[in-house]
Enzyme design. Structure first.
Site, PDB file in Angstrom:
ATOM      1  CE  LYS A  17      -0.332  67.581  61.573  1.00 14.79           C
ATOM      2  NZ  LYS A  17      -1.760  67.247  61.389  1.00 14.79           N
ATOM      3  CB  SER A  55       8.171  73.136  58.783  1.00 14.77           C
ATOM      4  OG  SER A  55       8.745  71.861  58.655  1.00 14.77           O
ATOM      5  CE  LYS A  91      18.650  55.560   7.759  1.00 13.57           C
ATOM      6  NZ  LYS A  91      17.846  54.588   6.975  1.00 13.57           N
ATOM      7  CB  CYS A 151      14.972  54.304   9.397  1.00  8.66           C
ATOM      8  SG  CYS A 151      14.476  52.555   9.370  1.00  8.66           S
ATOM      9  CD  GLU A 189      14.363  55.475   5.842  1.00 10.79           C
ATOM     10  OE1 GLU A 189      15.574  55.510   5.577  1.00 10.79           O
ATOM     11  OE2 GLU A 189      13.828  54.539   6.481  1.00 10.79           O
ATOM     12  N   GLY A 195      -9.569  48.071  62.395  1.00 11.63           N
ATOM     13  CA  GLY A 195     -10.553  47.511  61.480  1.00 11.63           C
ATOM     14  C   GLY A 195     -10.738  48.352  60.240  1.00 11.63           C
ATOM     15  CG  ASN A 220      -5.680  65.939  67.674  1.00 15.87           C
ATOM     16  OD1 ASN A 220      -5.984  65.100  66.829  1.00 15.87           O
ATOM     17  ND2 ASN A 220      -5.242  67.149  67.361  1.00 15.87           N
TER      18      ASN A 220
END
Length: 687
Positions: A642, A668, A125, A181, A56, A374, A461
């Site tokens: 899916k 889809s 300003k 500002c 400024e 696991g 699958n």
């Protein structure tokens, strides 16, 4: 095909380089302030900066008190603006400087926009502080309501008013608004209207003396405004050289985008400098397109774009490789900063735990049935389930864990599954699916049923489907819910077996969590003592394993396990791609550009603190392009069906979820053609 130099240009990807300038100030020495501003403008030009925001009144000096009301000072200020424009005519950046200018019997505190020597406009300003140490109304007039006017500077009349935004004619979306500002301390900052009128880059020329805690306040305001207004926000405060009669100055520079701090200056620096970052205009545009509230706010404000004057300028941005001045996280779902990482992990884990606890209560389920392999995903789902039972005051034995070994199940993973269930104190049983799978393959006439080593998708699958079939029937038998273990990354890639397979469950607790985040969540659980030492030891072992579906027997010659990432690509890259597609909707070439900068050098940039050193790798552009092409096919063309039939599960990350009831709706039967064409045309095949 785009060449590498053009591909590497930030301007080709909807980005611009911005700077908050901290020049050496003075106490009214206008010649010195002009020279200081010109020097930083030249530095910015040499560093490829597109926009520079000065403090400024940087040309006039701020802390002059009643000297502002002296004719000599006022004339010197006006001459300084003209001189600055003349001295910067050969420079490329758009420059925002500050000066006190007289017009029609009033003195205004102004921001002046200059491009290649042309003064584009002057913004006065709006909000003048007149409390505590501030007396601006003693010297200046407010620009409130000033619109449609002009001001004479040198030999030229230029636009004057609070109704100005500055737009590059030759660089789409490079649209700039300036406020000064106190304006952003106001309840309704002028930059809000500027943003609603189309500005993507909001700038604040500030003097702003420093007191204890004020730097944090400025940063909070800049972050909040950039988030609320879906914009970039560049803030520059006055630094050394301003009068310290009663005040002091720290020269804080800030660059924010959508609430995130991209760069900030060293405060109280003795030398002048530039705080530089590259901002992403495409990302900001896409954010506004996604946020209907932004448009509603424009309607509520009476469509500010109808009242603002759009001042065009010829920017002439180079199409060249000038590097990237912006930190790109390798793992968009995982902060590099340890404190933020742990805060995110705390939230993610507790979102999952509380969501699952609510579902168990609502379903009045006697048990929770889960297949425990696991691997990472089933491990994380199991520890979430254990914590949910703890929170409900129920015994962990109500969790019925089943290990369901198939033709390629390894001793290590099965051993870890058993060790984890025992350490947690859940139910633990084993059902060998191989006899049922062999019988099914025989009944189908599959070659494996005749003893041939044929390991095709049907072979895989059959095993995946039998596991899910057993879990659902076990849930029927024992009054339970089947807990899904698949994660967000697998859903993005379609890496799951549809229907009677791991795509289906009663509740998909991991569906909002990407694979890369799951690893950090498990590490967070270890680090913060969520479980006992025995459990932690098993978790450490599981984190060290290769990611594998264990559906195809190990290679007879090498003994190598089936590797998921060799088939579908590194999860680190796939999660990167998914984030920028789902959350931000960026073009494939832009995603490749960002991934290239994030991943091309393992030694560059930050890594999350607890990411294993041995796993820190790099990917070149050819590798990134290869896996991005495959991601686009899987995501847009082959796997949406899916996701369209997903079970319930909580959204976890602000990066997005893939539920058709939530963040992602898509046909889809769509095609990836548009995305593949964009990638192939705009990303070099090598490099």
């Amino acid at each position: 095909m785009t060449d590498l130099a053009a591909f590497a240009s930030i301007h080709r990807h909807g980005m611009v380089r911005v700077a908050a300038a901290t020049p050496r100030a003075s106490v009214g020495d206008v010649a010195a302030t002009v020279a200081a501003a010109v020097a930083l403008a030249r530095d910015a030009d040499a560093r490829g900066v597109d926009l520079v925001v000065f403090p400024e009144l940087n040309l006039t000096s701020y802390a002059l008190d009643d000297l502002h009301l002296q004719s000599a000072q006022q004339r010197a200020s006006a001459e300084a603006v003209v001189a600055f424009a003349r001295e910067t005519a050969a420079l490329a950046p758009l420059l925002l400087v500050g000066a006190a200018l007289e017009r029609n019997g009033r003195l205004y505190n102004c921001a002046i926009a200059v491009s290649r020597g042309r003064i584009l406009g002057v913004v006065p300003k709006t909000f003048l502080p007149n409390y505590r140490e501030y007396y601006e109304k003693r010297w200046f007039a407010s620009g409130m309501g000033v619109a449609g006017l002009s001001i004479r500077l040198g030999e030229v009349d230029v636009p004057f008013g609070t109704d100005l935004i500055f737009a590059a004619d030759d660089l789409p979306c490079f649209v700039v608004h300036a406020e000064i500002c106190e304006d952003y301390w106001a309840p309704a900052p002028p930059s809000t209207a500027g943003a609603l009128a189309g500005a993507l880059v909001c700038c604040n020329l500030s003097a702003s003396n420093i007191v204890i805690g004020k730097a944090r306040e400025r940063e909070l305001l800049a972050a909040a405004q950039s988030a609320r207004a879906s914009c970039a926000y560049i803030y520059s405060a006055a630094g050394p050289g301003e009068s310290t009669t009663d005040l002091a100055w720290d020269g804080q520079g800030l660059i924010h985008e959508l609430g995130e701090c991209l760069a900030q200056s060293d405060r109280f620096a003795a030398e002048p400098g530039l705080t530089i970052a590259d901002i992403d205009l495409e990302r900001l545009t896409q954010e506004r397109l996604r946020n209907g509230t932004f448009n509603d706010a424009a309607i509520a404000a009476g469509h500010p774009e109808t009242r603002f004057r759009r001042i065009g300028f010829d920017h002439r941005a180079p199409v060249a490789d000038i590097g990237l001045q912006r930190r790109i996280r390798r793992f968009p779902f995982v902060p590099n900063d340890p404190a933020r990482r742990d805060a995110d992990c705390y939230e993610a884990f507790n979102i999952q735990v509380s969501a699952l606890a609510k579902r168990l209560e609502a379903a009045r389920a006697k048990t929770l049935v889960i297949g425990v392999s696991g691997g990472l995903d089933s491990t994380h789902a199991l520890i979430v389930a254990a914590k949910a039972m703890d929170r409900l005051g129920r015994p962990r034995s109500d969790i019925l864990g089943f290990t369901l070994p198939g033709f390629a199940t390894g001793d290590t993973t099965k051993g870890n599954a058993w060790a984890l269930m025992r350490a947690l104190g859940t139910g633990a049983e084993e059902i060998d699916i191989r006899p049922a799978a062999r019988r099914m393959l025989e009944d189908m006439g599959h070659p494996f049923g005749r003893g041939e080593p044929v390991y095709d998708v049907t072979f895989e699958n059959v095993q995946a489907g039998l596991r899910t079939d057993y879990l659902f029937r076990l849930a029927n038998q024992r009054g339970g819910l089947v807990l899904g273990t698949g994660d967000l990354s697998e859903l993005a890639l379609g890496w799951c077996t549809y229907g009677v397979g791991d795509q289906m469950s009663h509740y998909a607790v991991n569906a909002g969590v990407p694979k890369t985040l799951i690893q950090f969540l498990i590490r967070w659980c270890i680090r913060t003592g969520q479980y006992d030492a025995d459990t932690n030891r098993v978790l450490v072992d599981i984190l060290a394993q290769e990611i594998s579906p264990e559906l195809v027997p190990a290679d007879a010659d090498t003994g190598a396990l089936q590797s998921t990432e060799q088939m579908i690509g590194p999860y680190a890259l796939n999660d990167f791609f998914a984030h920028y597609v789902v959350r931000h909707g960026l073009a494939p070439s832009k995603i490749a550009f960002l991934a290239w900068h994030a991943w091309r050098d393992a030694a560059a940039g930050a890594w999350p603190e607890d990411y294993p050193a041995a796993a820190r790798t790099a990917y070149d552009l050819a590798t990134i392009r290869h896996w991005l092409e495959r991601f686009l096919i899987r995501f847009f063309q082959t796997s949406q069906f899916k996701r369209s039939a997903l079970p319930n599960g909580p959204k976890v990350s602000a990066g997005g979820a893939l539920s058709p009831r939530g963040d992602w709706r898509a046909p889809s039967d769509g095609t990836a053609a548009v995305w593949l064409d964009e990638l192939r045309r705009n990303v070099p095949a090598g490099g």
